[in-house]
Design an enzyme around this catalytic site. Structure first.
Site, PDB file in Angstrom:
ATOM      1  N   VAL A  15     131.437 -31.776  86.730  1.00  0.00           N
ATOM      2  CA  VAL A  15     130.769 -32.860  85.991  1.00  0.00           C
ATOM      3  C   VAL A  15     130.650 -32.480  84.519  1.00  0.00           C
ATOM      4  O   VAL A  15     130.841 -33.314  83.638  1.00  0.00           O
ATOM      5  CB  VAL A  15     129.412 -33.236  86.638  1.00  0.00           C
ATOM      6  CG1 VAL A  15     128.395 -32.114  86.571  1.00  0.00           C
ATOM      7  CG2 VAL A  15     128.829 -34.476  85.992  1.00  0.00           C
ATOM      8  N   GLY A  42     118.385 -36.014  84.239  1.00  0.00           N
ATOM      9  CA  GLY A  42     119.499 -36.870  84.671  1.00  0.00           C
ATOM     10  C   GLY A  42     119.565 -36.849  86.191  1.00  0.00           C
ATOM     11  O   GLY A  42     118.576 -36.585  86.877  1.00  0.00           O
ATOM     12  N   ILE A  70     120.862 -34.714  88.364  1.00  0.00           N
ATOM     13  CA  ILE A  70     120.489 -33.475  89.067  1.00  0.00           C
ATOM     14  C   ILE A  70     119.003 -33.176  88.847  1.00  0.00           C
ATOM     15  O   ILE A  70     118.276 -32.833  89.793  1.00  0.00           O
ATOM     16  CB  ILE A  70     121.384 -32.300  88.610  1.00  0.00           C
ATOM     17  CG1 ILE A  70     122.845 -32.595  88.986  1.00  0.00           C
ATOM     18  CG2 ILE A  70     120.922 -30.991  89.248  1.00  0.00           C
ATOM     19  CD1 ILE A  70     123.868 -31.610  88.434  1.00  0.00           C
ATOM     20  N   ARG A 126     124.280 -24.736  82.253  1.00  0.00           N
ATOM     21  CA  ARG A 126     125.326 -23.921  81.629  1.00  0.00           C
ATOM     22  C   ARG A 126     124.658 -22.713  80.988  1.00  0.00           C
ATOM     23  O   ARG A 126     123.574 -22.822  80.411  1.00  0.00           O
ATOM     24  CB  ARG A 126     126.079 -24.716  80.558  1.00  0.00           C
ATOM     25  CG  ARG A 126     127.077 -25.729  81.098  1.00  0.00           C
ATOM     26  CD  ARG A 126     128.287 -25.064  81.762  1.00  0.00           C
ATOM     27  NE  ARG A 126     129.277 -26.027  82.216  1.00  0.00           N
ATOM     28  CZ  ARG A 126     129.326 -26.551  83.457  1.00  0.00           C
ATOM     29  NH1 ARG A 126     128.450 -26.178  84.379  1.00  0.00           N
ATOM     30  NH2 ARG A 126     130.270 -27.421  83.760  1.00  0.00           N
ATOM     31  N   ASP A 128     121.876 -19.417  87.716  1.00  0.00           N
ATOM     32  CA  ASP A 128     123.147 -19.567  88.439  1.00  0.00           C
ATOM     33  C   ASP A 128     124.313 -19.579  87.464  1.00  0.00           C
ATOM     34  O   ASP A 128     125.466 -19.577  87.878  1.00  0.00           O
ATOM     35  CB  ASP A 128     123.130 -20.865  89.260  1.00  0.00           C
ATOM     36  CG  ASP A 128     124.361 -20.995  90.145  1.00  0.00           C
ATOM     37  OD1 ASP A 128     124.726 -19.981  90.787  1.00  0.00           O
ATOM     38  OD2 ASP A 128     124.962 -22.084  90.192  1.00  0.00           O
ATOM     39  N   HIS A 150     127.394 -18.883  89.780  1.00  0.00           N
ATOM     40  CA  HIS A 150     127.722 -20.305  89.556  1.00  0.00           C
ATOM     41  C   HIS A 150     128.044 -21.007  90.887  1.00  0.00           C
ATOM     42  O   HIS A 150     129.147 -21.521  91.096  1.00  0.00           O
ATOM     43  CB  HIS A 150     128.873 -20.450  88.559  1.00  0.00           C
ATOM     44  CG  HIS A 150     128.867 -21.780  87.860  1.00  0.00           C
ATOM     45  ND1 HIS A 150     129.252 -21.939  86.550  1.00  0.00           N
ATOM     46  CD2 HIS A 150     128.524 -23.032  88.284  1.00  0.00           C
ATOM     47  CE1 HIS A 150     129.152 -23.218  86.201  1.00  0.00           C
ATOM     48  NE2 HIS A 150     128.715 -23.899  87.252  1.00  0.00           N
ATOM     49  N   GLY A 200     126.225 -23.627  92.159  1.00  0.00           N
ATOM     50  CA  GLY A 200     125.558 -24.930  92.264  1.00  0.00           C
ATOM     51  C   GLY A 200     126.267 -25.920  93.176  1.00  0.00           C
ATOM     52  O   GLY A 200     125.662 -26.525  94.048  1.00  0.00           O
ATOM     53  N   SER A 201     127.558 -26.081  92.998  1.00  0.00           N
ATOM     54  CA  SER A 201     128.294 -27.085  93.783  1.00  0.00           C
ATOM     55  C   SER A 201     129.027 -26.466  94.969  1.00  0.00           C
ATOM     56  O   SER A 201     129.858 -27.141  95.594  1.00  0.00           O
ATOM     57  CB  SER A 201     129.301 -27.797  92.874  1.00  0.00           C
ATOM     58  OG  SER A 201     130.249 -26.870  92.380  1.00  0.00           O
TER      59      SER A 201
HETATM   60  C1  DGY Z   1     129.900 -28.759  87.191  1.00  0.00           C
HETATM   61  O1  DGY Z   1     130.512 -29.578  87.880  1.00  0.00           O
HETATM   62  O2  DGY Z   1     129.762 -28.910  85.980  1.00  0.00           O
HETATM   63  C2  DGY Z   1     129.292 -27.618  87.893  1.00  0.00           C
HETATM   64  O3  DGY Z   1     128.828 -26.654  87.015  1.00  0.00           O
HETATM   65  C3  DGY Z   1     130.259 -27.038  88.900  1.00  0.00           C
HETATM   66  O4  DGY Z   1     129.542 -26.239  89.782  1.00  0.00           O
END
Ligand code: DGY
Length: 312
Positions: A76, A155, A157, A230, A254, A278, A280-281
């Site tokens: 994203v 937003g 998230i 980030r 993360d 990292h 998260g996803s």
């Molecule tokens: C993103 O999609 O920006 C996330 O950081 C990926 O994990």
């Protein structure tokens, strides 16, 4: 038929849709991303590029890809892409919003719970044999109920994290301009009230280094910082100092700058710090959905149709 370059092996079967549509697909097979030189040698003649957040899509790189029509980022966040250079060259850019909201929000809660309940310290005490018996005063942490969570970046998230936090009995406040898209408290007021601050803003010139010495000094001494956005949003030198001086009680990140941190990075010696890679996803469902959207964007761009998830 078009040529496309994909900078990593994708999860799931979405990539098959490109060859089914008659496109020639070149997939970078390594675990490490292609270097800029490797990208340049593969991207010439490609009309489509499906890339990751680890790939720097610069004006120079675009200059070596004269046929490029579309850059589809499997993320994203698009801070790895020179969007102005893409726009100037008429290259469309797509991303993968929405599908990673829940996985990332879950991870933010996991980090909150892990740092507030001192799980890494507990795990290492068990492994090292330092844990001898149940003790009334051993590794006492902070419960979430009745605590205040401060959200930076309300937003998709940030809102999903808020919903989870409310289910844990937390009060949620957020920073924002009164007239902004997500109105909230002035940042300093929010930081002074929050027991946990969770960062969810995108990386922009405005948010780069936002979590600096004065941000951290405004937080309460018992407060915890969580970052799943980030790494560059946090000034890591300031964070290491704030943790070492006890200006804040702990942090769980993360994301870092760079990723990974070198093993001798001073931040890694700071007390009460969790760093994860990292993640998260990083669930099967989310990564397959991200790959699928990235392929949708690529197919649309190659066909000259509007991207389902355009950035520009
Ligand atoms: C993103 O999609 O920006 C996330 O950081 C990926 O994990």
């Amino acid at each position: 038929m078009a040529r496309c370059f994909i900078t990593r092996t994708l999860p799931g079967s979405a990539v098959e849709r490109l060859s089914e549509a008659g496109h020639a697909v070149d997939i970078w097979p390594e675990r490490m991303p292609p270097t800029t030189a490797e990208m340049i040698s593969r991207i010439g003649g490609a009309e489509g590029l499906l890339c990751m957040l680890t790939d720097e899509i610069t004006a120079d790189l675009l200059g070596s890809a004269a046929d490029l029509k579309v850059v589809s980022n499997m993320a994203v966040g698009c801070d790895n892409i020179d969007l102005i250079a893409c726009r100037d060259r008429g290259v469309h850019v797509g991303n993968t919003p929405g599908v990673l909201t829940d996985a990332t929000a879950d991870l933010a809660l996991a980090l909150m719970l892990a740092i507030s309940r001192r799980l890494p310290e507990g795990m290492s005490a068990v492994r090292s044999g330092d844990w001898k018996t149940w003790e009334p005063n051993f590794l006492l942490g902070m419960e979430l109920r009745d605590r205040t969570l401060g959200i930076v970046g309300a937003g998709r998230i940030g809102n999903a994290v808020s919903a989870r936090a409310r289910a844990f009995g937390m009060e949620v406040i957020q920073s924002g301009r009164p007239d902004g898209p997500t109105p909230g408290l002035p940042l300093t007021q929010m930081l002074a009230q929050a027991d946990i601050v969770s960062v969810h803003c995108p990386l922009t010139e405005e948010t780069r280094g936002l979590v600096d010495a004065s941000f951290l000094a405004t937080m309460q001494k018992h407060a915890l910082l969580i970052n799943t956005s980030r790494g560059q949003v946090v000034n890591q030198t300031a964070l290491a100092a704030a943790l070492s001086n006890g200006d804040i009680a702990g942090a769980a990140l993360d994301v870092t700058d760079p990723e990974p941190l070198p093993s001798d990075d001073p931040l890694l010696t700071a007390p009460n710090l969790i760093v994860t890679p990292h993640l998260g996803s990083a669930t099967n469902r989310t990564r397959e959905a991200m790959a699928s959207i990235a392929v949708d964007n690529l197919l649309a761009g190659l066909a000259g149709s509007p991207l389902p998830h355009p950035v520009i």
